[in-house]
Design an enzyme around this catalytic site. Structure first.
Site, mmCIF file in Angstrom:
data_model
loop_
_atom_site.group_PDB
_atom_site.id
_atom_site.type_symbol
_atom_site.label_atom_id
_atom_site.label_comp_id
_atom_site.label_asym_id
_atom_site.label_seq_id
_atom_site.Cartn_x
_atom_site.Cartn_y
_atom_site.Cartn_z
ATOM 1 N N THR D 130 -56.632 0.177 -39.946
ATOM 2 C CA THR D 130 -56.675 0.460 -38.509
ATOM 3 C C THR D 130 -55.671 1.565 -38.224
ATOM 4 O OG1 THR D 130 -57.338 -1.766 -37.910
ATOM 5 C CG2 THR D 130 -56.261 -0.464 -36.207
ATOM 6 N N LYS D 205 -62.315 -0.642 -32.518
ATOM 7 C CA LYS D 205 -61.266 -1.582 -32.900
ATOM 8 C C LYS D 205 -60.111 -1.556 -31.892
ATOM 9 C CE LYS D 205 -58.723 -4.309 -35.519
ATOM 10 N NZ LYS D 205 -58.039 -3.968 -36.752
ATOM 11 N N LYS D 280 -48.344 -2.336 -32.754
ATOM 12 C CA LYS D 280 -48.816 -1.122 -33.438
ATOM 13 C C LYS D 280 -50.213 -0.735 -32.932
ATOM 14 C CE LYS D 280 -51.426 0.013 -37.278
ATOM 15 N NZ LYS D 280 -52.292 -0.654 -38.259
#
Lengths: 332, 332, 332, 332
Positions: D130, D205, D280
């Site tokens: 990711t 995502k 994050k």
């Protein structure tokens, strides 16, 4: 970006507002210094005035801009015009750049006909744009590899300060490079502050503008609330300014129309510092804060509010129009 | 609350810092005025000092507090002690109250043995507590019905200012009541500002503290971010203070330890203005903003941050500990 | 409000969706129950439908509203019309109220010609308004003093659910009062949930609406961001709904036009639940959170965003227009 | 990043969950496909399980990780071990990467001994990390220049889903590359969704995780507030889940201890998805939103809250510990 926080010594910074430099120039003698051409790239609202101030101080200029209108205007003021950043860098050993965003800086420095394609050994590159400090650091790294030097030197102060050579420059670079750059920057501003290594000029700039952006919205909602609670706006401003709520936005640049004269809020929010530009600066602050893992809840919310204002047509108005954006519309 | 915004004339407010009053006292003669007892209810950190300053200026005092220790202390300073707010109001025609929250004010004024149970015709009630402005207005209404007068007069300045009679009073009430109250308030502070009708003293107070609360968190996150970006904190503070980011929190009360001397941040955030108290004041601001339908996004977020800080053990520390709360913990 | 958190037993709550009640009604026999008149005060968009559903179930109604048009309409449906809340309370021993805000409830219950001026011993008062839970508790206290009983029973579901007797009632009150109220509430809705003591019906309602208000803005900004990143909105909605981002707002009431049929976003944000009403409910949540000292950063920001939307003309549009408010305007 | 929004066709996206692929595999026959080695780089908590699932399905694997412990463990499972990403790329024409952050991906692909130094013509590169979608796009550009193909394929689902081959992959790339990648991805997950061109897998995502991050804090503060208002937490959860406040966080992963079994909140917030990782991901969302000029006020505030939580020691706890972070500490 992570390197920025770790690698920089934090101790020896000091504010050397031209004093040291003034001495140096006296020693070296100004006439000889002015024999070489100075390059200037980016001749917009700010850059045009800045370039003219260098000409006024006796420097021969070679300039570049994508707009022919802007280069023609400088030509009339006595500058010679180059066909590309590369050509500027091949003719001048001291080059100033003043560009809108990080991407323009990367383009002007690293493109095929960019500065780095022809930059000479010993050239001093001074970037006055407000951009991402990591881009400043990347440019500095390439400059070093090519035997030249780079400082970031973003400015505080608007178009009028640029015209009147009253800007403040926040400079990031070695002390030697700061001293060398001061000769040129001091022709365009009244304060030239050494902030630390490369990138810290940008850091100081985005820190100041983040706090400014927060205070302005804070002042706007306070003025709105106070007026709804029955307080006269001039009186509320006076109370704030004699108390702990005092800030630049309440005292010098009050966002409520009629409280102060000669500020954008009393001129339909025309002139001043556009909301879209403030949004861009707060975006740089957010990128830096995310990379540094430093929480900035108020700066983050301020960014979102100015972004929403820009979407609602306030992008070209002064950023103090936050007062207007938050105000309950008047009943008709 | 809605009435507050609608009913108050917004035009004629002005800052009449004692000038008018000084004249009045000269005319009427001070000795005769001081023949009557002054009541004082609420003798805590602030109220105790304020009551003593009235005694020092020659006023005979009758006092009440729920704490015997506090009333005994004032007794030693020469005050007589009453058994209830009602007893105070039956002995004094000028009464000052200084209480922690809205609920205490309602209790002291309206309970069975409260002020209103015995208040005399022509009594002047001066409430120096920081509370919901609608409660001030409700108390004023009852006072009027009973032939007495009420002003709200919250203070700015801390315990030291209370001790040294250097407080600022923000007064809401009619001009006549403001003038009458100034005689007593000026004994306890240096500025007595007329803000408008009843409730506007509270309004001015919560507006100032909302902007202060916003600026302090803004300054805290700016100092944190700048340091992570490699800036020396003293230098960053200097840049802010000579630029548009300047505010009371950056200049006079900087939240970063070591930047200024003699402020809570350089004394482990002891002393000063507790985070829990700032949270309470911002809660009053939020209640007012909700009732007024006035958007206050930054004030609202500041309220939530101070609330969270209080839950994490910062309630008793100075509110500038926002710097500490937002800081990345030091690696061990 | 403080009392609410402290005094209520938290253990014995359970969801008793009419089961117990159904048994009770069977035992007592419905015909005798319906011999007494039911009072109904507040005949607006919701209340009108609710009152008609009681009539349909065989209850004789005595109604009141400030609007003659509304009372006339109910008269045609078979209700008798009273001249004041007091008159309703003198004729009926079971009274339902459905009013816009806390202030209307206080007025209807406590004014000179209000319910409490004539309320009979043993009367059951059922308030279906969404208001401050402390006001519910205050009304309950007065009711008890007068020998009557009070439950708060705010509803979930809109105008169509009111018309079709498909509302959900969240009831705060003693178990006995809940059981008694269920007889009437079940005629107007499909779920009657016992939440706890008086005030907890309101608490459940404002908690649900706070989370709804947050999720809707969250879904709106997620849909906007995804589209700017190149995702097809229907596809993005499908991914969210099969993943952990799923919520009622993404799945059942998606704010992006064209993703779902038959929702306000696909009908120019007409119908549905107005932004101004959501703002009011989030204001109640903020007042409760401030009084409870419970941090609600997202709920607080959501409140401010809906408030700002209302100021910008979105008050009458469905609250899912947050998508539109946050969207970058289309270039022309 | 700007290019991402502009260049991608938004219309033809569709969810093609293996159907097309299943057909293709049937035609081409599985035995021949499995003759070539598959490369796997990044063998951490997720990657280790994923690599083992490829082995289970019959693929010979060549793996690399900076940790010898991790490569040794895979060696025992039958993989051969390479000394660098370059060596993996020289041995395998289908390579999967699963790395923590953008910087690791850049390193593994572009360093001197990186994938691109030896990548073969026709190689398919599948990055399951990711990361910033602009980094995915930059890697894809280099891959194209070298005659290979790249898809971004970040996963949804945690360590258990990785172990049990139940992950969902969100794939960005051409339809042909998506089809080719599905052969391998389907061995490690149950859903393989085609989102659009390169970068849209990352976009989907971060959109999902932004909404998840918002809903979780929203649910946490709602549960906290409801409990302080006297509601039983299980009951409040039931009411939310039958109403419009319902979301994945309230229904499947409730952050209040004791409401659900088998979730991190009922296990001292151990396991699950760490707050630092959520921080994050929300940082990636913020960077994307800033670049896209898309306002995300709630996502932005959520990012700041998780960042502050990480600074206060919640980084290793499941992100549902927002409930704990916001809760008033229990009185002792």
């Amino acid at each position: 970006m992570a390197a920025l926080g770790r690698n920089i010594k934090r101790s020896a910074f000091s504010m050397q507002i031209l004093l040291k430099y003034e001495g140096r120039r006296a020693l070296s003698g100004s006439s000889s210094l002015r024999s070489g051409k100075v390059g200037f790239i980016g001749l917009g609202n700010m850059g045009g005035h800045m370039a003219r101030n260098l000409i006024k101080k006796g420097y021969p200029l070679v300039v570049y801009d994508v707009s022919n209108d802007l280069t023609n205007s400088l030509k009339e003021s006595g500058a010679s015009v180059a066909g590309s950043p590369a050509e500027v860098a091949s003719e001048a050993k001291n080059v100033v750049t003043m560009l809108p965003e990080s991407s323009h800086v990367q383009q002007v420095y690293t493109a095929d006909n960019g500065i780095f394609s022809t930059v000479q050994n010993g050239t001093l590159l001074m970037d006055c744009s407000t951009i991402d400090p990591t881009v400043s650091q990347a440019m500095s790294k390439i400059a070093q590899d090519k035997g030249s030097a780079f400082v970031d030197a973003p400015v505080s102060g608007g178009v009028n300060a640029a015209r009147d050579a009253l800007l403040t420059f926040m400079v990031g670079g070695t002390e030697a490079n700061y001293n060398a750059a001061s000769e040129y920057l001091s022709c365009m501003g009244k304060n030239v502050v050494h902030c630390g290594d490369v990138g810290t000029g940008q850091a100081a700039k985005i820190c100041n503008n983040m706090l400014l952006g927060i205070s302005m919205i804070g002042t706007s909602e306070t003025m709105n609330l106070g007026m709804k609670l029955g307080l006269d706006p001039k009186m509320l401003a006076k109370i704030l300014n004699m108390s702990s709520g005092r800030c630049w936005s309440s005292e010098v640049y009050n966002p409520c129309p009629g409280v102060l004269e000669g500020v954008p809020s009393s001129n339909d929010y025309k002139g001043g510092f556009g909301t879209a530009l403030m949004t861009k600066d707060l975006g740089l602050a957010q990128n830096a804060a995310t990379a540094m893992k430093s929480p900035t809840p108020m700066g983050s919310l301020a960014h979102q509010i100015y972004r929403t204002m820009t979407n609602h047509g306030f992008g070209g108005k002064d950023f103090s129009s936050a007062f207007l954006f938050l105000q309950e519309p008047k009943k008709k």
